[in-house]
Enzyme design. Sequence first.
Site, PDB file in Angstrom:
ATOM      1  CG  HIS A 167       0.281  15.672 -23.720  1.00 11.43           C
ATOM      2  ND1 HIS A 167       0.869  17.005 -24.050  1.00 11.43           N
ATOM      3  CD2 HIS A 167       1.274  15.007 -23.188  1.00 11.43           C
ATOM      4  CE1 HIS A 167       2.253  16.730 -23.114  1.00 11.43           C
ATOM      5  NE2 HIS A 167       2.298  15.518 -23.099  1.00 11.43           N
ATOM      6  CD  GLU A 210       5.801  16.803 -22.173  1.00 12.70           C
ATOM      7  OE1 GLU A 210       4.997  17.911 -21.770  1.00 12.70           O
ATOM      8  OE2 GLU A 210       5.199  15.836 -22.456  1.00 12.70           O
ATOM      9  CG  ASN A 232      -3.527  17.005 -20.123  1.00 12.19           C
ATOM     10  OD1 ASN A 232      -2.576  16.475 -19.967  1.00 12.19           O
ATOM     11  ND2 ASN A 232      -4.779  17.154 -19.334  1.00 12.19           N
ATOM     12  CE  LYS A 285       4.220  17.845 -14.418  1.00 15.36           C
ATOM     13  NZ  LYS A 285       4.404  16.546 -15.199  1.00 15.36           N
ATOM     14  NE  ARG A 316      -4.127  -1.866   1.852  1.00 15.28           N
ATOM     15  CZ  ARG A 316      -4.193  -2.826   2.962  1.00 15.28           C
ATOM     16  NH1 ARG A 316      -3.464  -2.705   3.744  1.00 15.28           N
ATOM     17  NH2 ARG A 316      -5.008  -3.786   2.482  1.00 15.28           N
ATOM     18  CG  HIS A 375       5.837  11.498 -24.599  1.00 20.00           C
ATOM     19  ND1 HIS A 375       4.265  11.236 -24.754  1.00 20.00           N
ATOM     20  CD2 HIS A 375       5.944  12.609 -23.765  1.00 20.00           C
ATOM     21  CE1 HIS A 375       3.647  12.220 -24.059  1.00 20.00           C
ATOM     22  NE2 HIS A 375       4.322  12.879 -23.618  1.00 20.00           N
ATOM     23  NE  ARG A 411      -0.702  16.952 -13.099  1.00 20.99           N
ATOM     24  CZ  ARG A 411       0.119  16.285 -12.371  1.00 20.99           C
ATOM     25  NH1 ARG A 411      -0.292  16.171 -11.038  1.00 20.99           N
ATOM     26  NH2 ARG A 411       0.986  15.621 -12.978  1.00 20.99           N
ATOM     27  CE  LYS A 444      -1.229  13.668 -14.846  1.00 24.26           C
ATOM     28  NZ  LYS A 444      -1.450  14.047 -16.129  1.00 24.26           N
ATOM     29  CG  HIS A 456      -1.303  10.758 -25.419  1.00 27.93           C
ATOM     30  ND1 HIS A 456      -2.052  11.322 -24.435  1.00 27.93           N
ATOM     31  CD2 HIS A 456       0.008  10.564 -25.123  1.00 27.93           C
ATOM     32  CE1 HIS A 456      -0.903  11.357 -23.318  1.00 27.93           C
ATOM     33  NE2 HIS A 456       0.125  11.103 -23.831  1.00 27.93           N
ATOM     34  CD  GLU A 506      -4.669  15.623 -16.095  1.00 26.75           C
ATOM     35  OE1 GLU A 506      -3.665  15.321 -15.645  1.00 26.75           O
ATOM     36  OE2 GLU A 506      -5.278  15.776 -16.978  1.00 26.75           O
TER      37      GLU A 506
HETATM   38  N1  GLY Z   1       2.254  15.130 -18.100  1.00 29.14           N
HETATM   39  C1  GLY Z   1       1.146  15.973 -17.764  1.00 29.14           C
HETATM   40  C2  GLY Z   1       1.006  15.913 -16.046  1.00 29.14           C
HETATM   41  O1  GLY Z   1       1.881  15.703 -15.700  1.00 29.14           O
HETATM   42  O2  GLY Z   1      -0.077  16.412 -15.917  1.00 29.14           O
END
Ligand code: GLY
Length: 354
Positions: free
Chosen positions: A235, A173, A232, A214, A109, A254, A228, A131, A239, A224
Amino acid sequence: MSKQEIIICSNLRDDLERIISSHKFDKLFILTDNHTYRYCLPVIKDIPAVENATDITIGVEDVNKTLETLAYVWLKLSNSEATRRSLMINLGGGMVTDLGGFAAATFKRGISFINIPTTLLSMVDAAVGGKTGINFNGLKNEIGAFAPASEVIIDSEFLKTSDYENIISGYAEMIKHGLISTDENWKELIKFNFDNEIDYKSLQNLISKSVGIKENVVEQDPYEKGIRKSLNLGHTIGHAFESFSLKNESPILHGYAVAWGLVCELYLSHIKCSFPIEKLKSTVTFIKEHYGKLYFSCKDYDKLYEFMTHDKKNESSDSINFTLLSDIGEININQIVSKDDIFDSLDFYCETMG
Ligand code: GLY
């Protein structure tokens, strides 16, 4: 989500010794991939605090960001009698920090972990912001959790073992961060000189600013729900380019996908939110010069659109959700864009990048 400490290193060995000593733990693990095991682990392995760590090494690159690899890391931790008080260091690119972070967040956990990103992409994005996750069912980062590292240690020295493609991939990025921040930052980024030998000192300075942008966004909205989503930018279509290339068995990095996605999404920003045409053109010129082009034709548009419908950011399966800009730093989240407009942006891509 607790805040992670970001350390822009001046001396990796001293910083790491100090940080590890500040943790109370019973066993230390270092997760690497085959590349970082060979080229990056030797840089830290003889630091006294790290000497007795158990190494766990996984395959390199995104194809290994799987449930099988995750199970392998869990098994190694379990067989080495890791406990809830164990500490893990993730030393690598985004694949290692994402998968390692998820392994640590779920083992018993959750155990603490430190990220030491070794690629530009992971320094400015993957390793920062909590993330974590793996790819699943052919979809990127389909399974995962928000789980911040306790510390992220950034040292641009690692970039000296990185190839140009990986540096320019991470740089996409940074361009995105420039676009959502200030004119000054964006201009600095699209002026950076990659033609001669890279000036790592100037790059480290830009990295520090980029990570700051960031961090600021993540601090306002860790899960998010709102701002946040600005991260994106580029993206949604990016993506789709990435999944499309993977499906065609010619995977792309990427950041290249993000750069190409930015071309389309800045075009959408222009037609839907009046993003200034000159800034669109300057960004597209930089991207065209540094990233080249992904080849696809109008016959592929439906396939690309289908990939976009799988995007995690969509609120329903029949609408595509974008972050668009009215200007640099002027962010519009939750923009629903029609299929026709998306196809127009792909036309724009094919015409301008051609
Ligand atoms: N890569 C986008 C974020 O971390 O929200």
